[in-house]
Design a protein around this motif. Structure first.
Motif, PDB file in Angstrom:
ATOM      1  N   ARG A  26       1.544  -4.845 -12.107  1.00 45.44           N
ATOM      2  CA  ARG A  26       1.792  -5.856 -10.949  1.00 45.44           C
ATOM      3  C   ARG A  26       1.302  -5.472 -10.052  1.00 45.44           C
ATOM      4  O   ARG A  26       0.627  -6.007  -8.874  1.00 45.44           O
ATOM      5  CB  ARG A  26       3.551  -5.635 -10.595  1.00 45.44           C
ATOM      6  N   VAL A  27       1.353  -3.773  -8.981  1.00 41.04           N
ATOM      7  CA  VAL A  27       1.154  -3.021  -7.897  1.00 41.04           C
ATOM      8  C   VAL A  27      -1.206  -2.846  -7.824  1.00 41.04           C
ATOM      9  O   VAL A  27      -0.837  -3.062  -6.962  1.00 41.04           O
ATOM     10  CB  VAL A  27       2.073  -1.746  -7.896  1.00 41.04           C
ATOM     11  N   ALA A  28      -0.856  -2.355  -9.510  1.00 43.28           N
ATOM     12  CA  ALA A  28      -2.603  -2.120  -9.178  1.00 43.28           C
ATOM     13  C   ALA A  28      -3.189  -3.725  -9.083  1.00 43.28           C
ATOM     14  O   ALA A  28      -4.028  -3.761  -8.098  1.00 43.28           O
ATOM     15  CB  ALA A  28      -2.804  -2.195 -10.679  1.00 43.28           C
ATOM     16  N   LYS A  29      -2.748  -4.960  -9.638  1.00 47.92           N
ATOM     17  CA  LYS A  29      -3.397  -5.971  -8.994  1.00 47.92           C
ATOM     18  C   LYS A  29      -2.874  -6.658  -7.400  1.00 47.92           C
ATOM     19  O   LYS A  29      -4.598  -6.798  -7.056  1.00 47.92           O
ATOM     20  CB  LYS A  29      -2.496  -7.278  -9.229  1.00 47.92           C
ATOM     21  N   GLN A  30      -2.109  -6.113  -6.759  1.00 47.66           N
ATOM     22  CA  GLN A  30      -1.775  -6.050  -5.607  1.00 47.66           C
ATOM     23  C   GLN A  30      -2.734  -5.603  -5.090  1.00 47.66           C
ATOM     24  O   GLN A  30      -2.921  -5.740  -3.882  1.00 47.66           O
ATOM     25  CB  GLN A  30      -0.297  -5.868  -5.023  1.00 47.66           C
ATOM     26  N   LEU A  31      -2.982  -3.883  -4.900  1.00 50.01           N
ATOM     27  CA  LEU A  31      -4.099  -2.984  -4.746  1.00 50.01           C
ATOM     28  C   LEU A  31      -5.096  -3.680  -4.497  1.00 50.01           C
ATOM     29  O   LEU A  31      -6.156  -3.365  -3.729  1.00 50.01           O
ATOM     30  CB  LEU A  31      -3.946  -1.321  -4.989  1.00 50.01           C
ATOM     31  N   MET A  32      -5.571  -4.236  -5.586  1.00 50.20           N
ATOM     32  CA  MET A  32      -7.689  -4.934  -5.345  1.00 50.20           C
ATOM     33  C   MET A  32      -7.741  -6.059  -5.313  1.00 50.20           C
ATOM     34  O   MET A  32      -8.765  -6.384  -4.874  1.00 50.20           O
ATOM     35  CB  MET A  32      -7.550  -4.614  -6.943  1.00 50.20           C
ATOM     36  N   GLU A  33      -5.853  -6.697  -4.742  1.00 54.75           N
ATOM     37  CA  GLU A  33      -6.727  -7.966  -4.423  1.00 54.75           C
ATOM     38  C   GLU A  33      -7.208  -7.445  -2.302  1.00 54.75           C
ATOM     39  O   GLU A  33      -7.486  -9.202  -1.899  1.00 54.75           O
ATOM     40  CB  GLU A  33      -5.255  -8.976  -4.365  1.00 54.75           C
ATOM     41  N   GLY A  34      -6.411  -6.962  -2.377  1.00 59.23           N
ATOM     42  CA  GLY A  34      -6.544  -6.534  -0.780  1.00 59.23           C
ATOM     43  C   GLY A  34      -5.953  -6.415   0.153  1.00 59.23           C
ATOM     44  O   GLY A  34      -4.126  -6.370  -0.254  1.00 59.23           O
ATOM     45  N   ARG A  35      -5.178  -5.824   1.268  1.00 62.74           N
ATOM     46  CA  ARG A  35      -4.378  -6.173   2.192  1.00 62.74           C
ATOM     47  C   ARG A  35      -3.584  -7.432   1.820  1.00 62.74           C
ATOM     48  O   ARG A  35      -4.039  -8.796   1.742  1.00 62.74           O
ATOM     49  CB  ARG A  35      -4.540  -6.268   3.538  1.00 62.74           C
ATOM     50  N   GLN A  36      -2.583  -7.195   1.668  1.00 63.80           N
ATOM     51  CA  GLN A  36      -1.337  -7.879   1.318  1.00 63.80           C
ATOM     52  C   GLN A  36       0.246  -7.985   2.763  1.00 63.80           C
ATOM     53  O   GLN A  36      -0.547  -7.790   3.703  1.00 63.80           O
ATOM     54  CB  GLN A  36       0.155  -7.514   0.902  1.00 63.80           C
ATOM     55  N   ALA A  79      -9.515  -1.138   5.625  1.00 59.93           N
ATOM     56  CA  ALA A  79      -9.366  -0.656   3.880  1.00 59.93           C
ATOM     57  C   ALA A  79      -8.319   0.034   3.713  1.00 59.93           C
ATOM     58  O   ALA A  79      -7.988   0.154   1.783  1.00 59.93           O
ATOM     59  CB  ALA A  79     -10.176   0.836   3.701  1.00 59.93           C
ATOM     60  N   THR A  80      -7.394  -0.551   4.383  1.00 59.44           N
ATOM     61  CA  THR A  80      -5.865   0.222   3.966  1.00 59.44           C
ATOM     62  C   THR A  80      -5.785  -1.159   3.279  1.00 59.44           C
ATOM     63  O   THR A  80      -5.523  -2.325   2.817  1.00 59.44           O
ATOM     64  CB  THR A  80      -4.998  -0.270   4.526  1.00 59.44           C
ATOM     65  N   ARG A  81      -5.019  -0.316   1.887  1.00 58.98           N
ATOM     66  CA  ARG A  81      -4.272  -1.147   0.160  1.00 58.98           C
ATOM     67  C   ARG A  81      -2.817  -0.985   0.699  1.00 58.98           C
ATOM     68  O   ARG A  81      -3.029   0.292   0.549  1.00 58.98           O
ATOM     69  CB  ARG A  81      -5.463  -1.297  -0.678  1.00 58.98           C
ATOM     70  N   ILE A  82      -2.359  -2.502   0.166  1.00 60.14           N
ATOM     71  CA  ILE A  82      -1.070  -1.792   0.081  1.00 60.14           C
ATOM     72  C   ILE A  82      -0.333  -2.987  -1.409  1.00 60.14           C
ATOM     73  O   ILE A  82      -0.888  -3.634  -1.691  1.00 60.14           O
ATOM     74  CB  ILE A  82       0.114  -1.898   1.528  1.00 60.14           C
ATOM     75  N   GLY A  83       0.945  -2.190  -2.299  1.00 54.02           N
ATOM     76  CA  GLY A  83       1.454  -2.704  -3.106  1.00 54.02           C
ATOM     77  C   GLY A  83       2.558  -2.334  -3.027  1.00 54.02           C
ATOM     78  O   GLY A  83       3.305  -0.949  -2.820  1.00 54.02           O
ATOM     79  N   PHE A  84       3.756  -3.392  -3.844  1.00 50.77           N
ATOM     80  CA  PHE A  84       4.706  -2.823  -3.542  1.00 50.77           C
ATOM     81  C   PHE A  84       5.724  -4.195  -4.788  1.00 50.77           C
ATOM     82  O   PHE A  84       5.498  -5.015  -4.416  1.00 50.77           O
ATOM     83  CB  PHE A  84       5.630  -3.317  -2.379  1.00 50.77           C
ATOM     84  N   ALA A  85       6.264  -3.740  -5.895  1.00 49.89           N
ATOM     85  CA  ALA A  85       7.230  -4.253  -6.894  1.00 49.89           C
ATOM     86  C   ALA A  85       8.589  -3.678  -7.031  1.00 49.89           C
ATOM     87  O   ALA A  85       8.757  -2.335  -6.856  1.00 49.89           O
ATOM     88  CB  ALA A  85       6.435  -5.036  -7.894  1.00 49.89           C
ATOM     89  N   GLU A  86       9.240  -4.238  -7.681  1.00 50.64           N
ATOM     90  CA  GLU A  86      10.535  -3.658  -7.671  1.00 50.64           C
ATOM     91  C   GLU A  86      11.289  -4.610  -8.687  1.00 50.64           C
ATOM     92  O   GLU A  86      10.717  -6.289  -8.771  1.00 50.64           O
ATOM     93  CB  GLU A  86      11.910  -3.062  -7.005  1.00 50.64           C
ATOM     94  N   LEU A  87      12.565  -3.954  -9.432  1.00 49.95           N
ATOM     95  CA  LEU A  87      13.150  -5.365 -10.454  1.00 49.95           C
ATOM     96  C   LEU A  87      14.778  -4.286 -10.654  1.00 49.95           C
ATOM     97  O   LEU A  87      14.671  -2.847 -10.498  1.00 49.95           O
ATOM     98  CB  LEU A  87      12.772  -4.651 -12.014  1.00 49.95           C
ATOM     99  N   ALA A  88      14.913  -5.555  -9.907  1.00 50.60           N
ATOM    100  CA  ALA A  88      17.099  -5.209  -9.485  1.00 50.60           C
ATOM    101  C   ALA A  88      17.576  -6.805 -10.525  1.00 50.60           C
ATOM    102  O   ALA A  88      17.186  -7.755 -11.036  1.00 50.60           O
ATOM    103  CB  ALA A  88      17.368  -6.075  -8.532  1.00 50.60           C
ATOM    104  N   ARG A  89      18.475  -5.863 -10.585  1.00 48.91           N
ATOM    105  CA  ARG A  89      19.186  -6.951 -11.336  1.00 48.91           C
ATOM    106  C   ARG A  89      19.853  -8.603 -10.509  1.00 48.91           C
ATOM    107  O   ARG A  89      20.205  -9.586 -10.908  1.00 48.91           O
ATOM    108  CB  ARG A  89      20.281  -6.908 -12.333  1.00 48.91           C
TER     109      ARG A  89
END
Lengths: 162, 281
Positions: B271-281, B177-187
């Motif tokens: 972006r991260v909400a999409k990852q969380l809803m899409e399922g386990r990464q 049942a675990t859902r995770i998401g991660f995103a960052e913006l860097a130059r």
């Protein structure tokens, strides 16, 4: 604070046993350049951003400016001089020359050691993977395109040779 | 620049490191050194003694124990990035690791060092908070455990005292049942983030529960976006993005203004909400 007592260290550098005495604050890259005269590893930003000081410690690439010489007691260090002499980088060096992947050459030793770690993993990495892998090595001359070309061509050539 | 002089001692054990650090108020523990040595070179810090814990037994383990993943302080980022245990049981950390520095940094930098240094723009402190993990600390008065939510107390400040040594971190092991998401913006890939977001949740029916959004690069510590978490739990993404105006107050820094960072935080949340809803990464 006054200068601190030196520490005696012994290590292997490019296959040669070295015994030296170092101040704790001496970084690995300064030790290589100043105590051993191995000036192929370059000192750029001195805070881990530019990658010019990249050397191998126990077989993996590290920042020579973010490692202390005293920490290398009993360890194995390889630099561009050793990898060049051994022939390990010969095809990569030829590709850099052929593709104009360097101009001033300041970043080149670090760039090659970094590229070689990716190439040693085998296969032909995508151009995006190559770019991500060398993202920690600044080049101010080439715009990187020729460097990616050179690394990619070596990956393809090595893959063909099996 | 070059570091100011300091003394150096290689610790023989964790207890020895605690003792050495306690004896000298200006001592620092040296793990991977990928942040500490940079600050020494820049003379941003001038400790009198470095206590080197590299090579100590028992600090480089990586194991699944009692429903948690325990990562020893000296586990290098590259080692964690290759680990099947991490990939399977701590997928948020696996997803974050490629964003930490560059290959040469990841070969040497340690998980414990990242947490102890507590750079507000670093990935792992935010992951630890998002996962509701904990920190295992050895100190002069014995061993203790501190929850991630309580560990990061200010800019580069943590619950670690001058004679404390971070031994390990623990995060709950992922399940179906675990859902995770991660995103960052860097130059530049691998640089500290302008803004980043680490998130964890539990799938429940068509939606998500126990959502934890931990932003980095927006304040002095990792910052939980609690109002946005509540909105997202209702399935209201637009309201969650709007709620960030209350949750986050990023200061201007050399890279960007606070207003731009707040805008980017909303971009990352989508972006991260999409990852969380899409399922386990």
């Amino acid at each position: 604070m006054s200068p601190q007592p030196a520490h005696d260290i012994t290590l292997m550098v490019n296959g040669e046993a070295i015994a030296e005495s170092v101040e704790p604050r001496t970084t690995l890259v300064d030790f290589l350049r100043e105590a051993l005269g191995l000036t192929g590893s370059h000192v750029g930003c001195e805070h881990g951003v530019c990658g010019a000081c990249t050397v191998r410690l126990d077989g993996v690439i590290v920042r020579g400016c973010l490692t202390l010489a005293v920490q290398c007691d009993g360890r194995r260090v390889e630099t561009i001089e050793g990898l060049s002499d051994s022939g390990e980088l010969a095809d990569l060096q030829a590709a850099f020359e052929r593709r104009n992947a360097l101009q001033c050459g300041f970043c080149t030793p670090g760039m090659m050691l970094t590229a070689q770690e990716l190439l040693a993993a085998g296969g032909v990495p995508s151009r995006d993977t190559i770019r991500a892998h060398i993202s920690g090595n600044y080049c101010r001359c080439t715009g990187y395109h020729a460097i990616v070309d050179a690394i990619e061509s070596v990956a393809q050539a090595r893959a063909q040779q099996g | 620049m070059k570091p100011a002089p300091f003394a150096y001692t290689k610790a023989r054990s964790v207890e020895h490191a605690v003792e050495l650090a306690g004896r000298d108020g200006e001592a620092r523990i040296l793990a991977g050194g990928q942040s500490l040595i940079a600050t020494l070179n820049m003379r941003l810090s001038r400790p009198t003694l470095l206590v080197d814990i590299n090579g100590l037994d028992g600090l480089d383990g990586l194991a699944l124990k009692d429903g948690a993943v325990e990562i020893g302080a000296l586990v290098r980022h590259a080692q964690a990035g290759r680990s099947d245990i991490i990939a399977k049981n701590a997928p948020l950390i696996a997803k974050a690791i490629p964003h930490i520095g560059h290959p040469a940094i990841r070969n040497r930098g340690t998980i414990g060092g990242s947490i102890a240094f507590a750079d507000p723009a670093a990935e792992l402190p935010a992951c630890l908070v998002a996962l509701g993990g904990e920190v295992v600390i050895a100190g002069g008065r014995g061993e203790r455990t501190v929850k991630a939510d309580d560990f990061f107390t200010g800019l580069f400040e943590t619950e670690l005292g001058s004679d404390d040594v971070l031994k390990a971190i623990r995060v709950p092991a992922a399940n179906a049942a675990t859902r995770i998401g991660f995103a960052e913006l860097a130059r530049r890939h691998g640089d500290y983030a302008l803004v980043g977001l680490a998130a964890a949740a539990r799938a429940e029916g068509d939606g998500l529960a126990d959502i934890r959004l931990a932003y980095f690069g927006v304040g002095a510590t990792p910052v939980r976006a609690r109002k946005a978490e509540a909105e997202l739990a209702r399935g209201a993404l637009d309201d969650a993005v709007a709620a960030l105006a209350d949750d986050l107050d990023p200061p201007d820094d050399v890279q960007e203004t606070g207003a731009v960072k707040r805008h980017l935080a909303g971009v990352l949340l989508r972006r991260v909400a999409k990852q969380l809803m899409e399922g386990r990464q």
